[in-house]
Motif scaffolding. Sequence first.
Motif, mmCIF file in Angstrom:
data_model
loop_
_atom_site.group_PDB
_atom_site.id
_atom_site.type_symbol
_atom_site.label_atom_id
_atom_site.label_comp_id
_atom_site.label_asym_id
_atom_site.label_seq_id
_atom_site.Cartn_x
_atom_site.Cartn_y
_atom_site.Cartn_z
ATOM 1 N N ALA C 183 68.909 112.642 15.853
ATOM 2 C CA ALA C 183 69.113 113.391 14.611
ATOM 3 C C ALA C 183 68.133 113.005 13.507
ATOM 4 O O ALA C 183 68.154 113.599 12.428
ATOM 5 C CB ALA C 183 70.536 113.255 14.089
ATOM 6 N N ALA C 184 67.256 112.005 13.751
ATOM 7 C CA ALA C 184 66.328 111.612 12.682
ATOM 8 C C ALA C 184 65.183 112.620 12.559
ATOM 9 O O ALA C 184 64.758 112.938 11.442
ATOM 10 C CB ALA C 184 65.769 110.223 12.947
ATOM 11 N N VAL D 172 78.899 120.145 13.379
ATOM 12 C CA VAL D 172 79.992 119.267 13.800
ATOM 13 C C VAL D 172 80.039 119.165 15.320
ATOM 14 O O VAL D 172 80.177 118.061 15.873
ATOM 15 C CB VAL D 172 81.337 119.787 13.251
ATOM 16 N N LEU D 173 79.911 120.309 16.002
ATOM 17 C CA LEU D 173 79.941 120.264 17.471
ATOM 18 C C LEU D 173 78.791 119.417 18.005
ATOM 19 O O LEU D 173 78.946 118.658 18.967
ATOM 20 C CB LEU D 173 79.870 121.683 18.045
ATOM 21 N N LYS D 174 77.625 119.538 17.377
ATOM 22 C CA LYS D 174 76.473 118.738 17.808
ATOM 23 C C LYS D 174 76.749 117.251 17.626
ATOM 24 O O LYS D 174 76.442 116.445 18.518
ATOM 25 C CB LYS D 174 75.248 119.158 16.982
ATOM 26 N N THR D 175 77.299 116.875 16.474
ATOM 27 C CA THR D 175 77.527 115.445 16.224
ATOM 28 C C THR D 175 78.564 114.868 17.173
ATOM 29 O O THR D 175 78.564 113.666 17.418
ATOM 30 C CB THR D 175 77.994 115.188 14.779
ATOM 31 N N THR D 176 79.468 115.712 17.701
ATOM 32 C CA THR D 176 80.428 115.158 18.663
ATOM 33 C C THR D 176 79.820 115.051 20.051
ATOM 34 O O THR D 176 80.345 114.316 20.885
ATOM 35 C CB THR D 176 81.697 116.034 18.752
ATOM 36 N N ASP D 177 78.721 115.775 20.298
ATOM 37 C CA ASP D 177 78.163 115.798 21.646
ATOM 38 C C ASP D 177 77.046 114.788 21.877
ATOM 39 O O ASP D 177 76.807 114.379 23.012
ATOM 40 C CB ASP D 177 77.635 117.206 21.975
ATOM 41 N N ILE D 178 76.313 114.418 20.828
ATOM 42 C CA ILE D 178 75.254 113.439 21.036
ATOM 43 C C ILE D 178 75.700 112.113 20.458
ATOM 44 O O ILE D 178 76.572 112.054 19.597
ATOM 45 C CB ILE D 178 73.916 113.884 20.391
ATOM 46 N N SER D 179 75.118 111.022 20.950
ATOM 47 C CA SER D 179 75.510 109.704 20.440
ATOM 48 C C SER D 179 74.645 109.374 19.239
ATOM 49 O O SER D 179 73.419 109.420 19.300
ATOM 50 C CB SER D 179 75.336 108.655 21.528
ATOM 51 N N LEU D 180 75.301 109.077 18.141
ATOM 52 C CA LEU D 180 74.611 108.838 16.880
ATOM 53 C C LEU D 180 74.846 107.413 16.410
ATOM 54 O O LEU D 180 75.838 106.780 16.799
ATOM 55 C CB LEU D 180 75.144 109.799 15.817
ATOM 56 N N PRO D 181 73.960 106.878 15.551
ATOM 57 C CA PRO D 181 74.251 105.580 14.935
ATOM 58 C C PRO D 181 75.526 105.679 14.098
ATOM 59 O O PRO D 181 75.897 106.761 13.633
ATOM 60 C CB PRO D 181 73.032 105.333 14.031
ATOM 61 N N ALA D 182 76.204 104.546 13.903
ATOM 62 C CA ALA D 182 77.418 104.538 13.083
ATOM 63 C C ALA D 182 77.135 105.133 11.718
ATOM 64 O O ALA D 182 76.064 104.946 11.147
ATOM 65 C CB ALA D 182 77.915 103.102 12.935
ATOM 66 N N ALA D 183 78.077 105.872 11.192
ATOM 67 C CA ALA D 183 78.003 106.468 9.849
ATOM 68 C C ALA D 183 77.061 107.656 9.762
ATOM 69 O O ALA D 183 76.958 108.278 8.702
ATOM 70 C CB ALA D 183 77.607 105.430 8.792
ATOM 71 N N LEU D 187 77.511 111.678 7.438
ATOM 72 C CA LEU D 187 76.420 112.082 6.553
ATOM 73 C C LEU D 187 75.867 113.443 6.963
ATOM 74 O O LEU D 187 75.575 114.283 6.105
ATOM 75 C CB LEU D 187 75.305 111.038 6.561
ATOM 76 N N LEU D 188 75.732 113.680 8.279
ATOM 77 C CA LEU D 188 75.227 114.980 8.731
ATOM 78 C C LEU D 188 76.197 116.096 8.335
ATOM 79 O O LEU D 188 75.775 117.172 7.892
ATOM 80 C CB LEU D 188 75.016 114.967 10.240
ATOM 81 N N VAL D 189 77.496 115.832 8.490
ATOM 82 C CA VAL D 189 78.476 116.839 8.088
ATOM 83 C C VAL D 189 78.394 117.075 6.578
ATOM 84 O O VAL D 189 78.469 118.215 6.106
ATOM 85 C CB VAL D 189 79.892 116.401 8.509
ATOM 86 N N GLY D 190 78.201 115.992 5.826
ATOM 87 C CA GLY D 190 78.052 116.153 4.379
ATOM 88 C C GLY D 190 76.845 117.012 4.026
ATOM 89 O O GLY D 190 76.908 117.838 3.111
ATOM 90 N N LEU D 191 75.743 116.832 4.768
ATOM 91 C CA LEU D 191 74.561 117.664 4.516
ATOM 92 C C LEU D 191 74.846 119.127 4.844
ATOM 93 O O LEU D 191 74.415 120.029 4.111
ATOM 94 C CB LEU D 191 73.370 117.161 5.343
ATOM 95 N N ALA D 192 75.588 119.372 5.940
ATOM 96 C CA ALA D 192 75.913 120.758 6.298
ATOM 97 C C ALA D 192 76.810 121.380 5.224
ATOM 98 O O ALA D 192 76.667 122.565 4.893
ATOM 99 C CB ALA D 192 76.586 120.801 7.663
ATOM 100 N N VAL D 193 77.734 120.588 4.674
ATOM 101 C CA VAL D 193 78.589 121.096 3.596
ATOM 102 C C VAL D 193 77.744 121.393 2.352
ATOM 103 O O VAL D 193 77.938 122.413 1.681
ATOM 104 C CB VAL D 193 79.713 120.089 3.286
ATOM 105 N N SER D 194 76.798 120.513 2.057
ATOM 106 C CA SER D 194 75.903 120.763 0.922
ATOM 107 C C SER D 194 75.131 122.057 1.124
ATOM 108 O O SER D 194 75.002 122.875 0.200
ATOM 109 C CB SER D 194 74.909 119.614 0.764
#
Lengths: 259, 259, 259, 259
Positions: C183-184, D172-183, D187-194
């Motif tokens: 995601a970076a 959101v679906l993407k963030t649940t499917d790939i492995s991301l660093p903690a936290a 933040l990605l969901v917050g950016l999508a909301v923004s």
Amino acid sequence: MMLVSRCLRLVLHDVLTPSCLHHFLLEFVGTALFLSASLSAVLIRPDLRSAASLTNQSHLSVGPESGAAPVCPLHVVLVFGLSVAMAALCVGGAAHLNPAVSIAMALTLRLRLWRAVLYVIGQLLGGVASAGLLMVLTGDVMPAVNQVSSGVQLHQAVTVETLVTLQLVLVVLKTTDISLPAAAAPLLVGLAVSLGHLVAVGATGCGMNPARSFGPAVVTLDFRNHWVFWAGPALGACLAALLNDLLLQPRWRCPKDWW
Amino acid sequence: MMLVSRCLRLVLHDVLTPSCLHHFLLEFVGTALFLSASLSAVLIRPDLRSAASLTNQSHLSVGPESGAAPVCPLHVVLVFGLSVAMAALCVGGAAHLNPAVSIAMALTLRLRLWRAVLYVIGQLLGGVASAGLLMVLTGDVMPAVNQVSSGVQLHQAVTVETLVTLQLVLVVLKTTDISLPAAAAPLLVGLAVSLGHLVAVGATGCGMNPARSFGPAVVTLDFRNHWVFWAGPALGACLAALLNDLLLQPRWRCPKDWW
Amino acid sequence: MMLVSRCLRLVLHDVLTPSCLHHFLLEFVGTALFLSASLSAVLIRPDLRSAASLTNQSHLSVGPESGAAPVCPLHVVLVFGLSVAMAALCVGGAAHLNPAVSIAMALTLRLRLWRAVLYVIGQLLGGVASAGLLMVLTGDVMPAVNQVSSGVQLHQAVTVETLVTLQLVLVVLKTTDISLPAAAAPLLVGLAVSLGHLVAVGATGCGMNPARSFGPAVVTLDFRNHWVFWAGPALGACLAALLNDLLLQPRWRCPKDWW
Amino acid sequence: MMLVSRCLRLVLHDVLTPSCLHHFLLEFVGTALFLSASLSAVLIRPDLRSAASLTNQSHLSVGPESGAAPVCPLHVVLVFGLSVAMAALCVGGAAHLNPAVSIAMALTLRLRLWRAVLYVIGQLLGGVASAGLLMVLTGDVMPAVNQVSSGVQLHQAVTVETLVTLQLVLVVLKTTDISLPAAAAPLLVGLAVSLGHLVAVGATGCGMNPARSFGPAVVTLDFRNHWVFWAGPALGACLAALLNDLLLQPRWRCPKDWW
């Protein structure tokens, strides 16, 4: 009597270690650093009145009693959020830079009480030092004093301060509990500080940090409604400590753990 | 005499390696890249006066002597922060792009003096090149020259420049000392640059980088108060070097290490 | 003749794989997604004129010919940067979403020419599709057409477009060459797009992406100065490809590698 | 009859686990937390009318019917994006905080239907609780009710709401499917909301989250066009679920998988 002196000796033995004094210094330097940057942005500004008279922009001057232009709220939001993030990064991610954080850490037994007291003293000294520096530099730090805005009632102000400190301390507790990449914790705390300013900048100028409110108040001796900026953050820190350890990341597994 | 020539030969031997020349080129390209982007944003703007006369928005034109609209401070903050971050990312995270950073690196023995001098030359040339490019393109780079704002005194300006460079260099030193995920260091430096502009954009337009101040000053030959944009950053870099290596991340463990 | 048909058969054999068609679809969907979001933000806005007449804010209405309020430049910057980042994240970080990027990828032999052509077609179709959707929805997409601002000359516009595409493509090439956390890469590209808009939004509305400029131009049939938004990005992409592979991350080690 | 009671017993057996009730509480607390912060920022503001009368800034007061200053759209964008990100971080990255997300999760079989229903109830209760808190605190939450702006037609409003929810749910679906660093996920969901608020804040105030729209609507009993803020997000969630699982990250490999 003997017991007291013994306790005191134990405390001093713990406090007077190089590590603890180093942390005290880090809290002092970090708080002074972030507040100097933030308050400079608010206080050292071009004199729009004279600039306006030069370019004849008379409709931009905001009255005879204020020479400087008002600061855009988003400017304030960004400068406080970023300066806390950068200061926390520079002095190491484990610094608190905020008495409310130290209170919550002590309350949840993550930090010894004596250390918390020492940290809070360091933070308050840092706040006074940076406010003093700006007093010397600009001669007037009144615009940097936290005040309840006109039209905002005291109970609203306290609630807002409680709310923003609540979310800040929740984020701090979370960052100490999960393992994060290097430099991520200061940035997350900076985002939480930004959010707090977005919420409260209109209502109270956003205290959220008693050291930030205390510094300018001491230098200007303007303590009107100053209790708001201690009561709100303290209450928010306590609520956050309870909410986090009992509900969000419970330290107990089943009801039996309670007795 | 022989000693000097021998020293010089050693220096040249170190300097004239492909690696060192590559770094020199990276500093030049990186500085030219970020300054071209930032200065373009400030200089190439729609002519609001003519637009206003078309749509009859006469109250938006800001006087007969300036045809272009003033730039929003947050716009300046974001464009400088982002352009430094992106340029540092493109040329590799280890580039300095700022004489103040190279000075601090040399002072803390993280970089050989001769290399630091070479880097600074590359940065200054990059600054002049991009200012020259914009001079050719727009015919007027005066709005991009760093100036002390009206109503801001010289000692205030120097202090602000010192402060913002101090925090920038502290962040840079930190990013070189801890291991970060790829691409994190340029972003952190970009945030520190953004913070610097948030703090100083009102007071001095934010120099913080002698190469950024030097380029437009050379092209316009406008050196009024130019020393401010060298003295402040140099002082800030020295303070940051001392603060970081003696206090924040001490290279000594106990007082005995001092003698 | 036989050679041509053989070549064509080879190309089709490569193009008609499921993987390649999937990428084509991803480019189409990603471009349509980010442009729909960005253009909606610019085009679907409250009618301030009617709102103004209700609350008597006559000095805020910007003339009889435009009912909607002008969009704040920072709003445009953020919406384009974020929508590209989110679209690139959703369709997978490897999507280009920009003909200039595909050109640079083909030029540096990171992508086969036939694939690049296919990707560009997908991107242009995505741009036209989203512009068509907004045409149906709002009846007028003129405010979304990229235009050279009044007071900005054509050679300035081309230079600015070249510059912003240069930095964007440099960042994209860098993100493909170093290993980044998940995601970076989309976020870095989003930051580069934001920077491009910060630089060029005043001069040209910021094309930087021929697909973004082409869509609204086709729907409105307004091709005035449209070549600027193809020449600038194409030139920027070529310069970035050369700069990156020859100088910043050279694929050669010593001068001998050249012959 | 027996079958129904058996089903119900199975459901209750699944629902009444400590884990499930904990998640219900997290959804409630998280939604209440982020909405309290966001709505406070919109509702608790200085009374500019009285401030204006003090400093004689009569041209800044926006008419006799509204005492508070209008909120800058970027302020709204940032406060919603950041408050969702921080709330999701505090309650753990797996919380949905949005009925549209829970619907999409249930639709793609990532979550059992009964759990989704329970989560939605928790989110709606959280929305009502925070709106009620602000009603008690300020006496008027009308400015926080989502409304279709004047000059924006209903089908435009529904399309915009669909679009912004589509991109949010895809992220959101993407963030649940790939492995991301903690936290990283919050933040990605917050950016999508923004991004959603950047796109829709002008047209509808940006619902995108039925819980956010439902809370203030219940408290003020103002349900004009309220269906827009349910139909748009629901449609967007369904489209995102289909688009993601069929096209972007297909769960099938070749056409044969379909029968």
